[in-house]
Design an enzyme around this catalytic site. Structure first.
Site, short mmCIF file in Angstrom:
data_model
loop_
_atom_site.label_atom_id
_atom_site.label_comp_id
_atom_site.label_asym_id
_atom_site.label_seq_id
_atom_site.Cartn_x
_atom_site.Cartn_y
_atom_site.Cartn_z
N ASN A 24 0.81 -1.22 0.00
CA ASN A 24 0.00 0.00 0.00
C ASN A 24 0.84 1.26 0.00
OD1 ASN A 24 -2.13 -1.68 -0.10
ND2 ASN A 24 -2.76 -1.42 2.03
N ARG A 122 -16.71 0.62 -3.36
CA ARG A 122 -15.48 1.41 -3.18
C ARG A 122 -15.72 2.79 -3.79
NH1 ARG A 122 -11.14 -2.08 -1.82
NH2 ARG A 122 -9.96 -0.27 -1.19
N ARG A 397 -2.09 -11.15 -4.31
CA ARG A 397 -2.09 -9.70 -4.53
C ARG A 397 -1.24 -8.98 -3.48
NH1 ARG A 397 -7.29 -7.39 -3.67
NH2 ARG A 397 -6.06 -5.52 -3.92
C1 EPZ Z 1 -6.52 1.77 1.39
O1 EPZ Z 1 -7.70 1.60 0.64
C2 EPZ Z 1 -5.80 0.43 1.34
N1 EPZ Z 1 -5.48 0.10 -0.04
C3 EPZ Z 1 -6.69 -0.65 1.95
O2 EPZ Z 1 -5.94 -1.87 1.96
C4 EPZ Z 1 -7.02 -0.26 3.38
O3 EPZ Z 1 -7.90 -1.21 3.91
C5 EPZ Z 1 -7.68 1.13 3.40
O4 EPZ Z 1 -6.81 2.09 2.75
C6 EPZ Z 1 -7.95 1.62 4.81
O5 EPZ Z 1 -6.76 1.65 5.52
C7 EPZ Z 1 -4.40 0.67 -0.63
O6 EPZ Z 1 -3.72 1.50 -0.04
C8 EPZ Z 1 -4.09 0.26 -2.04
P1 EPZ Z 1 -9.98 4.51 2.13
P2 EPZ Z 1 -8.59 2.90 0.24
O7 EPZ Z 1 -10.18 5.44 0.98
O8 EPZ Z 1 -7.71 4.04 -0.08
C9 EPZ Z 1 -14.65 5.21 2.19
C10 EPZ Z 1 -5.51 -4.14 1.58
O9 EPZ Z 1 -6.02 -5.16 2.04
N2 EPZ Z 1 -14.44 6.14 1.06
O10 EPZ Z 1 -9.18 4.98 3.31
O11 EPZ Z 1 -9.59 2.48 -0.75
C11 EPZ Z 1 -14.40 3.77 1.77
O12 EPZ Z 1 -15.56 3.22 1.18
C12 EPZ Z 1 -6.40 -2.97 1.17
O13 EPZ Z 1 -4.29 -3.94 1.42
C13 EPZ Z 1 -15.50 6.92 0.61
O14 EPZ Z 1 -16.60 6.84 1.13
O15 EPZ Z 1 -9.33 3.15 1.63
C14 EPZ Z 1 -14.06 3.10 3.07
O16 EPZ Z 1 -15.27 2.77 3.74
C15 EPZ Z 1 -7.87 -3.27 1.37
N3 EPZ Z 1 -15.29 7.76 -0.44
C16 EPZ Z 1 -13.35 4.20 3.86
O17 EPZ Z 1 -13.66 5.43 3.19
C17 EPZ Z 1 -14.08 7.88 -1.06
O18 EPZ Z 1 -13.95 8.69 -2.01
C18 EPZ Z 1 -11.83 4.06 3.92
O19 EPZ Z 1 -11.41 3.98 2.59
C19 EPZ Z 1 -13.01 7.08 -0.58
C20 EPZ Z 1 -13.22 6.22 0.47
#
Ligand code: EPZ
Length: 417
Positions: A24, A122, A397
């Site tokens: 990540n 997502r 992955r």
């Molecule tokens: C990153 O995902 C990581 N992936 C995830 O790891 C990790 O679980 C997550 O951060 C939380 O720490 C990578 O870095 C590639 P978020 P990301 O945006 O960026 C909501 C793994 O297993 N949200 O912080 O997608 C979203 O739906 C993966 O390695 C919105 O609502 O996570 C979620 O509920 C899985 N609108 C929450 O925020 C948006 O525009 C946190 O998502 C963006 C996000």
């Protein structure tokens, strides 16, 4: 023909394992390499399918990208395209992290919305709001999103500390005219790694790791080299494996402070954990006991990515542990598979209650997502008898050499067809 991991449980783990570079962290760093009109050498880059997907996107955009041992060399001197192909977007949801970099470097970007994934929807509304704040226009077309515009500095406020939205805003802001602030930014260590990489390219970014990040845009950039931090979630997974199987395991190459909420839980569960710069040693002399409720939260809270592996370790033992998964809507898909191994878990919405059982038994189980798949391996190591873990494309992955590392620690685990 299905490939699966055959695990013979019941063998304590013993030894030391080096942790590979953080998935990540390297994914946004590879997107950031697009910003530099030169060659970037990214050391400690793990061999993962998500990394291969990112390299394929860079090559599609007109960069060269090649692996040289533990490093990847990217040259973004002359990118020619601004679209991310649908098939690559589908292969890896987190390809949306290229949006800010492509828009910033090319002046426009086209990609389909990442849609949902194994963890539930997502959404990218925060990513798009940040791009609009920077002056980008976004049109929804049948080929997906078309973003374009000359970017200018802005004061961005994120309604929640989204990791991806923070990273996209940083990368677009590096190419914007003027100063950008990102308030309520995600504070994950991977954001700090991204900032340090951008600094190596000559960008002016500060504040990563705190809730306010400041970027001075449109500074001339150049190529550079950088070493990616160790993967804190892989480290958590191996420590959870030692807690599940018993024994004594040391993980090296990772900052212990990045996983202190997880080691605190494993300590409360009955493990002995010794943390020092560059290494964490865990001893698990007896079956685990239940712990106080575990609520997943943005960093520095308990990481959602560690929820499944830690749950798998707590399935065998005594007492009861309540999990509250606050980050994603569908992140308990490993529970049914753990129950097939004899676990006693009840799920009600975001809450999962784990009642420790004296023993788990081997079973044929299937991964539904990356960390849930790793959790099934963790549970199988502490179960009696043979398990078969399918769905390895999920696990591959995020884990470079899971079975090799665990075998080196004394586990009986083989990849079979
Ligand atoms: C990153 O995902 C990581 N992936 C995830 O790891 C990790 O679980 C997550 O951060 C939380 O720490 C990578 O870095 C590639 P978020 P990301 O945006 O960026 C909501 C793994 O297993 N949200 O912080 O997608 C979203 O739906 C993966 O390695 C919105 O609502 O996570 C979620 O509920 C899985 N609108 C929450 O925020 C948006 O525009 C946190 O998502 C963006 C996000």
């Amino acid at each position: 023909m299905t490939t699966y991991l055959a695990v013979e449980g019941g063998y304590p783990l013993k030894g030391s394992v080096g942790i590979h570079g953080a998935k990540n962290s390297v994914l946004p760093i590879l997107a950031a390499a697009l910003l530099a009109p030169g060659e970037c050498v990214i050391h400690n880059c793990p061999s993962l399918s998500d990394v291969e997907a990112s390299l394929a996107i860079l090559r599609h955009l007109g960069c060269t990208a090649r692996r040289e041992g533990e490093a990847v060399v990217v040259d973004a001197s002359a990118p020619i395209r601004y679209d991310v192909p649908d098939e690559l977007m589908r292969e890896m949801r987190s390809s949306v992290i290229f949006l800010g970099a492509v828009l910033g470097r090319m002046g426009r970007a086209r990609m389909c919305a990442p849609g949902g994934c194994e963890l539930g929807p997502r959404p990218i509304d925060l990513h798009l709001a940040a791009i609009r704040a920077l002056g980008g226009t976004i049109a929804e077309t049948e080929e997906g999103l078309l973003c374009q515009g000359r970017l200018h500095g802005a004061d961005i406020v994120l309604s929640l500390p989204s990791v991806g939205a923070t990273e996209n805003a940083m990368l677009a802001a590096v190419c914007a005219d003027g100063v950008t602030t990102i308030t309520n930014a995600a504070r994950e260590p991977e954001i700090v790694d991204l900032q340090n990489f951008l600094l190596a390219l000559g960008a002016r970014v500060r504040g990563a790791g705190s809730s306010v990040i400041t970027i001075e845009g449109n500074v001339p950039l150049h190529g550079g080299s950088y070493t990616v931090m160790g993967d804190r979630i892989v480290a958590c997974t191996y420590l959870a494996a030692a807690a599940a199987a018993g024994g004594h395991v040391e993980v090296t190459g990772v900052d212990w402070r990045h996983l202190s909420t997880v080691t605190a839980v494993l300590t409360e569960a009955g493990c002995t954990v010794r943390s020092e710069p560059g290494r964490i040693a865990l001893t698990c002399p007896k079956p685990l006991n239940g712990v106080r409720p575990i609520r997943t939260a943005p960093y520095p809270g308990f990481p959602t990515d560690a929820q499944a592996p830690v749950m798998a370790a707590l399935c065998r033992g005594s007492g009861c542990t309540v999990f509250v998964e606050n980050m994603f809507d569908s992140r308990y898909r490993h529970v049914d598979e753990l129950i097939r191994m004899g676990a006693d878990i009840r799920v009600e919405g975001r809450v999962a209650v784990v009642y420790g059982v004296r023993r788990l038994h081997g079973a044929r189980v299937r991964a539904a997502d990356l960390r849930g798949g790793a959790a099934l391996v963790v549970a199988a190591l502490g179960a009696e008898g043979q398990s078969q873990v399918e769905g390895l494309h999920h696990i591959d992955r995020g884990y470079q050499c899971l079975e090799e590392d665990l075998t080196a620690l004394g586990a009986r685990i083989f990849r079979r067809q």
